[in-house]
Structures are given as structure tokens and as C-alpha cells.
Design an enzyme around this catalytic site. Structure first.
Site, PDB file in Angstrom:
ATOM      1  N   GLU A 363      -9.353  -3.869 -29.880  1.00 64.21           N
ATOM      2  CA  GLU A 363      -8.587  -4.312 -31.047  1.00 64.21           C
ATOM      3  C   GLU A 363      -7.272  -4.966 -30.624  1.00 64.21           C
ATOM      4  O   GLU A 363      -6.214  -4.716 -31.174  1.00 64.21           O
ATOM      5  CB  GLU A 363      -8.371  -3.171 -32.050  1.00 64.21           C
ATOM      6  CG  GLU A 363      -9.650  -2.911 -32.835  1.00 64.21           C
ATOM      7  CD  GLU A 363      -9.451  -2.048 -34.049  1.00 64.21           C
ATOM      8  OE1 GLU A 363     -10.124  -1.018 -34.076  1.00 64.21           O
ATOM      9  OE2 GLU A 363      -8.671  -2.391 -34.934  1.00 64.21           O
ATOM     10  N   THR A 365      -5.789  -6.310 -26.705  1.00 60.09           N
ATOM     11  CA  THR A 365      -5.296  -5.613 -25.517  1.00 60.09           C
ATOM     12  C   THR A 365      -3.806  -5.335 -25.714  1.00 60.09           C
ATOM     13  O   THR A 365      -3.148  -5.963 -26.549  1.00 60.09           O
ATOM     14  CB  THR A 365      -5.461  -6.473 -24.256  1.00 60.09           C
ATOM     15  OG1 THR A 365      -4.680  -7.664 -24.435  1.00 60.09           O
ATOM     16  CG2 THR A 365      -6.904  -6.851 -24.015  1.00 60.09           C
TER      17      THR A 365
END
Lengths: 384, 414, 260
Positions: A363, A365
Site C-alpha cells: 500500500e 512503500t
């Protein structure tokens, strides 16, 4: 610390904790080994109405609050980060419908998702489009009253197991990110198949799989919002779901602390419990302090979203960044406290460390999160 | 109702120590010591009883050296009976497949003692189909009479018919004491009978004695998972009924020359009618040795690590002629069937020797086996609570120890 | 179908500890829970409702705080809860308890009554059969499976020491259930919220039109005359040495008991 949870939230916390302790903890190791999808646990979560917490009450949910989602995700992650992500990924796949679906779409898809009779997945990532969503290759071409999807998504959590997928595909490649649109695709649609199942370092109870679209025809009514909104839908969805990932990290960190303290109290060396040694005490103190700080940030962010704050991108990125970094540190320290046993698969500590790693990656980095935070800061400074 | 007589209470706190319900407190505020009607003006520490917690068990009465606790009892409408009309000690001779179960022989031994103290006779109650041949052994083991009721419908246990018949026998012959094994059958049957004949019933006794003068059966049983013992009497109702835990009392010996009287009861169809019917009995192969019956039990827990490893325990059990048991976590892991489970949610066992292999000894397990005569605990964790109840403790690797143990026992038995 | 479940609030046994100095039960901070066996009864009631339809009612006899146990039953999905509560019930033995519960069950109406096989504090297993005797209905104890309910006939499996009986009975019936019968569910959020707000019906002995002389201590044939702690077990012996030594040592110690 008292976070002034409402009566209902305390109830929810207690219920999730009980499920985690009674039903998840005893099987977490087994799922980690077999990589089977934890359907029996998903059924329990459904029966206990936990899938209802992120869905508004007019569509069969119990509220639709991000805070509630965080409470559940944290507690489940305390027992198993992998099982928690199967749950949280359904929320992720549901958010685009909650945020951008029209009434018809909501009425059709949300009630079974709230009941947990269906679970959802979100399909964005592609082999060549990870952090750069504008590089998406999957296309959706409008033909009459249908769209035809072609392309491959990979690393999709709940892939193959979920019933409802929100898929981001290009309707106009020439426009780059602004040419992306989001669609609802049901499992079983002709032309929609599943590819390789990934063999992962951690969160092994969850499934990560390829989605393959080959001339997959879906009704035009399954377009979310308008063409070209795909990127915005993605960003807004992530703003909502990031606290969930942060809560997952938080739960993993807390679970590791639980194990470390229990072990430190039981393990005797030089005739004393190792928890009586200052070296261990300092480690535990730092682990707990960092985790509590993460919790404060995650909860504040979730509450800001629930209270209707419009621009939460920066805050939700901060929560995800901080909590996941803390989770990685704390789980590594937990392994250290357990010493040789910590390194062994027979003991649960190393699993928490493996599970924690992904929270720094998916979701967005943590490098992307820092980008978002910095962009937010620059934007704010210019407004002044 | 129960109350503290404030004038007599000296605040010694003896009652507080014996109260199993934590219902008594010492209060030193004089105002707090007045009784429910606002009377009294005690000074210093006095006992007060929290009536919401109190179960009127009467333990405090017994403990108070100053007679400061009063328990008033109203007369029940249950019609008063003439206690002296009731005579004799009865034993329910539980039979399965036409064979009297060993628990009945244990009861006969006890019944003989009780009957001797009360100067009365011992009778066995035997229901079944073609079971007259079993009467001889009942006589040899101490019965003076056998009340025999035979019918094809009584071949296997049936709650309703058995109840109705025994109720009729009780009403006709009026026994003073009636005992049964605390088995599946005994516990179901006796509880139903007791209600119908308005008798008191004490479950799962581990000790029976008699107050010769008052002709009262003193029934002692464990409560709270064996953490406390209670002695119970039944002063005004007859028969005095109790179920008795299997394997606690010694079986009566056989006296080949002993004979007795068979009293055959004929019953009408109404007594045999039942709204429940046993359609079939299915024997479970996995539990060929019933752990409740076994003299030696070899049990395994989480430390056994896998289903396959139970073969080690099976071998040891076979050499010793015992049965294999399991802790809840082993059963929950699917390593062994539920019929093998020892503990609070499984079976309570009382063998001569109990091996606990890789069982940590959660309280739920301990309550199911701690009355075993000899307990051997094998565990790698020296701090496992099982060692607190063990007669012999071995800290070590059970995978190394058990095969060697099996080997040694094999040699010893030859 | 009216399904009634009888439940009892008991102290959590894991918490029952003995104070080694005074040799008495330590009761401070002891949590109260629903008797573990009753959890299977509740689950089976919910499953029966799911299979055959009907209404579920949980009944508990106990002090005012037993309302918490009933609330927990509601949070698991039970429809109605009744607390049978009166100081006049104090001191009930199994005869009086089953009499009182039977009166309450009669008042509430019933087709099938489900009890746990026994309570974890008293361990008597007598109240279930007692209720059915008072109501003059058939009983099946130690039920491990409900196969079917067709035309007012119920078919169940009763766990016996060496296997199980397949038993058929007419309704109404009382069954007591064992752990093997099911795996109890956990509460659901919606039911928890409902339970929190629910009003729990309370019945006193007057509501049940009972005579004070037949209930509580007065109606109990048995009487506890003494409560004591069992003599502590002799301290065990830790066997030490090499595995061979330990094994030989143990076998020698047990020889008499095993061959005798």
C-alpha cells in the site's frame, strides 16, 4: 493508555481480542506453514459481524468508521498478521465502492460484503506498475454497454478467494494517470482467471495472486464514478486504508511484545528471570514506548478521517510509515530477546518479524509514504 | 434465612475462612453491623453476611465456636414421612449387555459396611433381560436380596422405564439408603428417581460413612474441581440417595458359598412404557479400553507434538494393560478422539497410575485426574504445574524416556 | 419451536486457587463465567433454531449478578433471557433448583430444553434430569449429536462410556449435552449491542406462584454439614540421573502397583 474509546468500540475491541486469542492464535502457526486461505477464520469474523464495521449502516454495516476497522485489524494482527490482512484487504477492496459507488452499486455489493458472505480485493499493482500507478498496462475498452478488460494484475491480496474485485485499468492510455478508471469485477466473469500464487516471506496465511483478464466483458454499470477517475479513486482509497495497514503493523508489534514479555518472565538464566536484567528491561521499555507512540498516531489519524477531515494524505502516510517501521524494529528486538529460541520456527517470534516486513512495503512503500508526506508539507507551506 | 447474632459474634473471622462463597466480611463500623432490620449496635469487628453471595450452605455455622450464626429453615410441604419405615441398603446393579458392571461390586463392599453399622440388609436392584444369572455373583459379593425385574424392553438402559420401575420398588419396599455408581447411567437415573420420590441425592461421592445413632448417611464429595470437600446429609427424607465415583472404593470380594434371596417383581405394561427408545448401540473402536474403567492411564498432551507420536503412548499402555488418555489441547488438535479426553470438559478419572506425558497441567486437566493414586509426570519444562501434583516427576525428553520405559516395563512384567 | 437453555454462572475454575496459609479458597478477583458446558447448550440451541426455526430463551437461576451470564447468552444470539432470582431461592440443592427451574420453564413455555451435562462448580449433573422429572417429560443425557427432529420426534446420540446410543424420543424433551456436540461460536457485534440494551426479565418465587416452603433451603432435602479442604497430597519426588537410571528407578517404584 486510555484512548477514550466509546462503549461500542470497547466492545468491538474485546470481541476482536477474544477471537484473536481463542480462534486465531492456536492456528496461526499452521496457516503460516500451509499457506492455506483461512476460510474457517473468515467465517468466524463474518459471524461476529466484524466485516460490518467498515460499511455504513444504510448498507447493512454498523457504521463505516476507519477507527473501528483499525481496532479490529490491530487485535487480529496481534495473533496473526497474515489472517488480519485477509480481513483488511476486504476493506481495501470495499472502500472504492463506499467512496465512489453510486447507490445502485452500493445496494448491490455492500450488504454481502458487510455480512462477510462476500469478501473483496483491490487490484492495482502490475508487474511493471508498482509504486508508479500511471504505468498500468491493463486496458478497459468500451464496447457498447460493456467494457472489455485485458491485462494482468499481480501481487493481489485475496486474489482468487475474493468474490468482488475493484480493478484499476486504463480507459485512455494517452492521458497517463488521468486515463485510469476503476471497475467492479465479480469472480466468475468469463475471461477473468487467476494466475500464479506467490510464495511469500511473511503474512503467509493470506493469499497473493495474479489476476488475468482476457477479453473479460463487464457491464458498463460496473464503472466506478467516471472514466479517468481511477487514479483519484486509488489515492482516496489508500488514504482510508493506510491507517488499517498501520493498525496491522501496530498489532504485529504488540503481539511481538506480548511474546517477548511472557518469555522474559519465564526464561531463567543465572538463576533469575531474564526480565530482571536491565539489558532486557531497556529493550522492552523501548519496544513498548515506540509501539504506544505508533498507536497514538494511528488512532488520531483514524479519528481525523472519521470526523470528516478532507485532506488526510499526509497524516495517513505518517501513520503507516511510522507504525510499520516500529513494527519492524520491535519484532526484530522480540526475536533478539528470545535469543536462539527466537530464531527457531517452533517459537512464534520469528513469524512476527517476517509478517512485519510487508507493512513497510505494501500500500505504498515507505519511500512513497515519505514522498507523500514531503509533498503535503510543501503544499502546506505554499498555502501560507 | 441466615443471620449473625451480633451479641455473640466476637469477630474471630473463623467463619470467613470456611465460607466457600466469600460471602462473609468483617466490618468494624458499628453502623454497618446492624442487621437487616436496623437493630443492634455492635462495637468492634463483627461478621456480616452478604446474602447475595451466600448459598446457605451452612459451613459457617459449623465453624462458629460461639453459636453466633443462625440459619432458620421452614418446613417444606414435601409430605413428612416416617423415617423408621425405611430399612435396608440398596445398590443399583448396573448391567450392560447382561453383565453387571464392576462399579456395582464396589458399591456392594461399601453397602455391606453401612448395613453392618445400621444392623440391616444389603439388596441389589437388577433390571434387564435374562439377567437372573447375574444374581449369584451379587450374592457372593455381599447382597442379601436381589430385586429382579426382567423384560426384553429393559435389556439396555432406558431412563423412563428404569425410573418408573425403581420408583415403584422404592415405594413398595422403602429402602433407607440407595446407592448407584456415578456413571453415565447412574447419574441420569438417580437424579430422575430422587425428584419423583422426594429424596435427597448427593452426586459423585468419594466417601460414605454413617452416623449410627441418627441413622444418617454421611456423604462426602469433592466440589470446585476437588479443591474443597463437602459432607452432606439428608435428615428428613428417605431413601438417602448417592451416586459414588467409580474406582474410589474397593470391590467386594467373592464368597462362593454366599447365597441370597431373589425377589422377582412383575410389572404391568404401563411401567415399561417409555417415550424414549434406544434404537441402537454403537461401540466406538477407538475407545476399546474405557478410560473411566482403566487402572492405568497413559495420557499425552501438547508436548506429544503430533498424532503419530501417540503410538509411543499406545505401546506403553499396551504393555501395562492400560488405556490412552489425552489433554484437551491434544484432542482439540485432532490427535485423539474426545472419548479419550481427561479433564474438566472431558472425563474425570481415578486410576491407580496416571502417566502425564507432555501435559503442562492446566487446572482444567488437573481437576480430571488429580485424585489418581500415583501420578507420573514427564515434561521438558521443569516449571510445568503438572509437577505440583505428581508423585514422581521426570524432567526430560519424553521421546527418549517413554520408549525406554516401555522396554523396562516389558522386562519387569515377564 | 420453543427452545429453552438453562445456564448457570460459575466462578472461572482457572482462577480457583487455594491460599496455602489459610487453606481456603481464594475468591478475590475471581471472574464469573457461564458454566463451560452450558456454552455447548447455548450453541446447540442456536443451531437448532437455524435448522428448524423457532425461538430461543435462556433461563438462569442465581443472584442478581447472574444477569451478566444471560446478557452474554444474548450476545451469542439467544432471543430472550429470564433471570429467576429471589433471596428465597438461596440454599437450593439440586432438588429445589430443578423444581424452581422447572416452574420457570413451564411458565415460559417449551418444546425442547437443553442443559450442559453438569456445572463446573457443583459437578452434580443432577439438575437437568431433575427438571425433566419435575416436568414429567422424557430426558436424554450426555447427548453428543442431534440427528433430526421430524414430526415431534427427536433422534439423538447419547455418549456412553464405551460408545454411543442412538435414541429416539418424543417432544417435548430435555437433553443435556457434552462438549463433543459442537464448537461454540463467539459473540457477534450486533448481538452484543442488542444484549447491552436488552431488558432481562426477572422472576421471583411469587411470579412463579411457588410456596416459600418448597424452595431454597426449605425445599432442599440435602444439607451440607461440613466443608473442608482435602488433605494436601504428599510432596512428589523428582527423579534425577541419566535416562537409564530414571527409568529403572521408576519401574522399581511402580513394580508392586503394576504387577499386583
Amino acid at each position: 493508555m486510555d484512548y477514550l474509546l466509546t462503549e461500542e468500540q470497547k466492545m468491538l475491541q474485546e470481541l476482536s481480542r477474544e477471537i484473536a486469542r481463542e480462534k486465531i492464535k492456536p492456528v496461526a502457526g499452521e496457516y503460516d506453514k500451509t499457506e492455506e486461505f483461512p476460510w474457517p477464520i473468515m467465517k468466524i469474523l463474518a459471524q461476529s459481524d466484524l466485516f460490518s464495521v467498515f460499511v455504513p449502516s444504510e448498507y447493512g454495516g454498523t457504521g463505516g468508521s476507519v477507527m473501528d476497522l483499525c481496532i479490529v485489524t490491530e487485535e487480529l494482527s496481534r495473533a496473526c498478521g497474515g489472517i488480519a490482512v485477509c480481513y483488511a484487504a476486504s476493506a481495501l477492496g470495499t472502500f472504492p465502492i463506499i467512496l465512489f459507488g453510486n447507490d445502485e452499486q452500493k445496494k448491490k455489493y455492500l450488504p454481502p460484503l458487510a455480512k462477510g458472505t462476500s469478501i473483496a480485493a483491490f487490484g492495482l499493482t502490475e508487474p511493471a506498475a508498482g509504486s508508479d500507478a500511471s504505468a498500468i498496462q491493463t486496458t478497459a475498452k468500451k464496447v457498447g454497454d460493456h467494457y472489455v478488460l485485458n491485462g494482468t494484475k499481480h501481487f493481489i491480496t485475496n486474489g482468487g478467494e475474493a468474490d468482488i474485485y475493484t480493478i484499476v485499468a486504463m480507459t485512455d492510455k494517452t492521458k497517463g494517470a488521468r486515463g485510469a478508471s476503476a471497475f467492479i469485477v465479480e469472480r466468475g466473469t468469463p475471461g477473468f482467471t487467476f494466475g500464479k500464487k506467490e510464495d511469500k516471506l511473511g503474512i503467509r496465511a493470506s493469499v497473493t495472486r495474479e489476476l488475468i483478464f482476457t477479453d473479460c466483458k463487464i457491464p458498463a454499470a460496473n464503472l466506478l464514478s467516471k472514466e479517468g477517475m481511477g487514479f483519484i479513486i486509488t489515492m482516496k482509497t489508500f488514504d482510508m486504508s493506510r491507517p488499517g495497514v498501520a493498525a496491522q503493523a501496530l498489532g504485529i508489534a504488540q503481539g511481538a511484545i506480548d511474546i517477548a514479555i511472557e518469555y522474559a518472565n519465564e526464561r531463567k538464566q543465572f538463576g533469575k528471570a531474564i526480565s530482571s536484567f536491565q539489558g532486557i528491561q531497556f529493550m522492552l521499555a523501548d519496544m513498548a514506548t515506540k509501539t504506544e507512540a505508533a498507536r497514538a498516531l494511528v488512532y488520531s489519524c483514524a479519528r481525523a478521517i472519521d470526523s470528516g477531515s478532507k485532506d488526510v494524505a499526509k497524516e495517513s502516510a505518517m501513520a503507516k510509515l511510522f507504525a510499520s517501521d516500529v513494527a519492524m524494529e520491535v519484532t526484530t528486538d522480540a526475536v533478539q530477546i528470545l535469543g536462539g529460541y527466537g530464531y527457531m520456527k517452533e517459537y512464534p517470534a520469528e513469524k512476527f518479524m517476517r509478517d512485519a516486513k510487508i507493512t513497510q512495503i505494501y500500500e505504498g512503500t515507505n519511500q512513497i509514504q515519505r514522498n507523500i508526506i514531503a509533498l503535503g508539507l510543501i503544499k502546506e507551506s505554499k498555502k501560507k | 434465612m441466615i443471620s449473625v447474632i451480633l451479641d455473640k459474634c466476637v469477630g474471630c473471622s473463623l467463619c470467613i475462612k470456611v465460607c466457600p462463597f466469600g460471602a462473609i466480611k468483617l466490618v468494624d463500623s458499628p453502623r454497618a453491623c446492624v442487621d437487616a432490620f436496623g437493630r443492634g449496635e455492635a462495637v468492634g469487628k463483627k461478621a456480616v453476611i452478604d446474602l447475595d453471595k451466600c448459598n446457605l450452605c451452612g459451613a459457617c455455622l459449623e465453624s462458629c465456636k460461639f453459636g453466633a450464626i443462625r440459619l432458620d429453615k421452614k418446613e417444606s410441604i414435601i409430605k413428612k414421612i416416617k423415617l423408621e419405615d425405611y430399612k435396608g441398603v440398596w445398590v443399583f446393579a448396573e448391567q450392560k449387555k447382561g453383565k453387571v458392571q464392576s462399579v456395582a461390586f464396589e458399591l456392594l463392599a461399601k453397602a455391606k459396611d453401612l448395613a453392618k453399622d445400621l444392623n440391616t440388609e444389603v439388596s441389589a436392584v437388577l433390571l434387564g433381560d435374562n439377567v437372573e444369572n447375574q444374581a449369584a455373583e451379587l450374592f457372593q459379593r455381599g447382597a442379601d436380596n436381589v430385586y429382579l425385574v426382567e423384560d426384553a424392553k429393559l435389556a439396555s438402559f432406558c431412563d423412563e422405564a428404569y425410573t418408573k420401575i425403581i420408583v415403584k420398588l422404592i415405594e413398595k419396599y422403602k429402602p433407607e439408603i440407595f446407592l448407584s455408581g456415578a456413571t453415565t447411567i447412574g447419574r441420569s437415573l438417580m437424579a430422575r428417581i430422587a425428584v419423583i420420590v422426594n429424596a435427597g441425592l448427593t452426586a459423585d461421592c468419594t466417601g460414605l460413612d454413617v452416623d449410627k445413632e441418627k441413622r444418617l448417611l454421611l456423604q462426602t464429595r469433592p466440589a470446585f474441581g476437588g479443591n474443597i470437600m463437602a459432607t452432606i446429609i439428608c435428615p428428613n427424607h428417605r431413601p438417602q440417595m448417592a451416586t459414588v465415583r467409580h474406582k474410589v472404593m474397593k470391590e467386594a470380594g467373592i464368597d462362593k458359598n454366599r447365597k441370597g434371596k431373589i425377589i422377582r417383581e412383575k410389572l404391568n405394561d404401563d411401567a415399561l412404557f417409555s417415550r424414549t427408545n434406544v434404537l441402537q448401540f454403537v461401540e466406538e473402536i477407538s475407545s476399546t479400553v474405557n478410560i473411566a474403567e482403566a487402572d492405568i492411564i497413559v495420557s499425552g498432551g501438547r508436548g506429544m507434538k503430533a498424532k503419530e507420536n501417540f503410538i509411543l503412548l499406545e505401546e506403553l499402555a499396551r504393555v501395562l494393560g492400560g488405556a490412552v488418555g489425552a489433554s484437551r489441547s491434544a484432542v482439540d488438535s485432532g490427535w485423539l478422539g474426545y472419548s479419550h479426553q481427561v479433564g474438566q470438559t472431558g472425563k474425570t478419572v481415578c486410576p491407580k497410575i496416571y502417566f502425564a506425558c507432555g501435559i503442562s497441567g492446566q487446572i482444567q486437566h488437573l481437576v480430571g485426574m488429580q485424585s489418581s493414586k500415583i501420578i507420573i509426570a514427564i515434561n521438558s519444562d521443569p516449571y510445568a504445574p503438572i509437577f505440583n501434583v505428581a508423585t514422581y516427576g521426570i524432567v526430560g525428553d519424553l521421546f527418549e524416556i517413554i520408549p525406554k520405559l516401555t522396554e523396562e516395563f516389558k522386562k519387569a512384567r515377564q | 419451536m420453543k427452545i429453552v437453555v438453562c445456564i448457570k454462572q460459575v466462578p472461572e475454575t482457572t482462577e480457583v486457587k487455594i491460599n496455602p496459609e489459610t487453606n481456603t479458597l481464594v475468591r478475590e478477583g475471581v471472574q464469573s463465567i457461564i458454566n463451560p458446558f452450558d456454552m455447548y447448550a447455548i450453541e446447540e440451541a442456536l443451531r437448532l433454531k437455524e435448522r428448524f426455526g423457532g425461538e430461543t430463551t435462556a433461563i438462569s437461576m442465581g443472584p442478581p449478578q447472574a444477569a451478566e451470564a444471560l446478557r452474554q447468552a444474548l450476545s451469542l444470539g439467544i432471543d430472550n433471557a429470564i433471570l429467576v432470582c429471589d433471596r428465597a431461592f438461596a440454599g437450593s440443592d439440586t432438588w429445589a433448583t430443578s423444581f424452581t427451574l422447572a416452574s420457570a420453564i413451564k411458565k415460559s413455555g417449551f418444546d425442547i430444553i437443553i442443559c450442559g451435562k453438569q456445572a463446573s462448580d457443583g459437578d452434580t449433573a443432577q439438575v437437568g434430569p431433575g427438571i425433566s422429572a419435575h416436568l414429567d417429560i422424557p430426558q436424554v443425557t450426555y447427548v453428543r449429536k442431534i440427528e433430526s427432529i421430524i414430526n415431534g420426534q427427536i433422534k439423538v446420540e447419547r455418549l456412553m462410556e464405551e460408545g454411543f446410543d442412538i435414541i429416539e424420543s418424543s417432544l417435548p424433551v430435555l437433553i443435556t449435552v457434552v462438549k463433543e456436540i459442537n464448537e461454540p461460536r463467539l459473540a457477534s457485534l450486533k448481538n452484543m449491542m442488542r444484549a447491552k440494551k436488552a431488558v432481562i426479565t426477572q422472576w421471583t418465587y411469587k411470579d412463579l406462584e411457588l410456596n416459600e416452603a418448597d424452595i431454597g433451603l426449605n425445599g432442599s432435602p440435602t444439607k451440607v454439614v461440613k466443608i473442608f479442604t482435602p488433605p494436601p497430597k504428599e510432596k512428589g519426588k523428582l527423579l534425577e540421573g541419566t535416562t537409564e537410571e530414571i527409568v529403572r528407578n521408576l519401574v522399581n517404584s511402580l513394580k508392586g502397583d503394576i504387577c499386583g
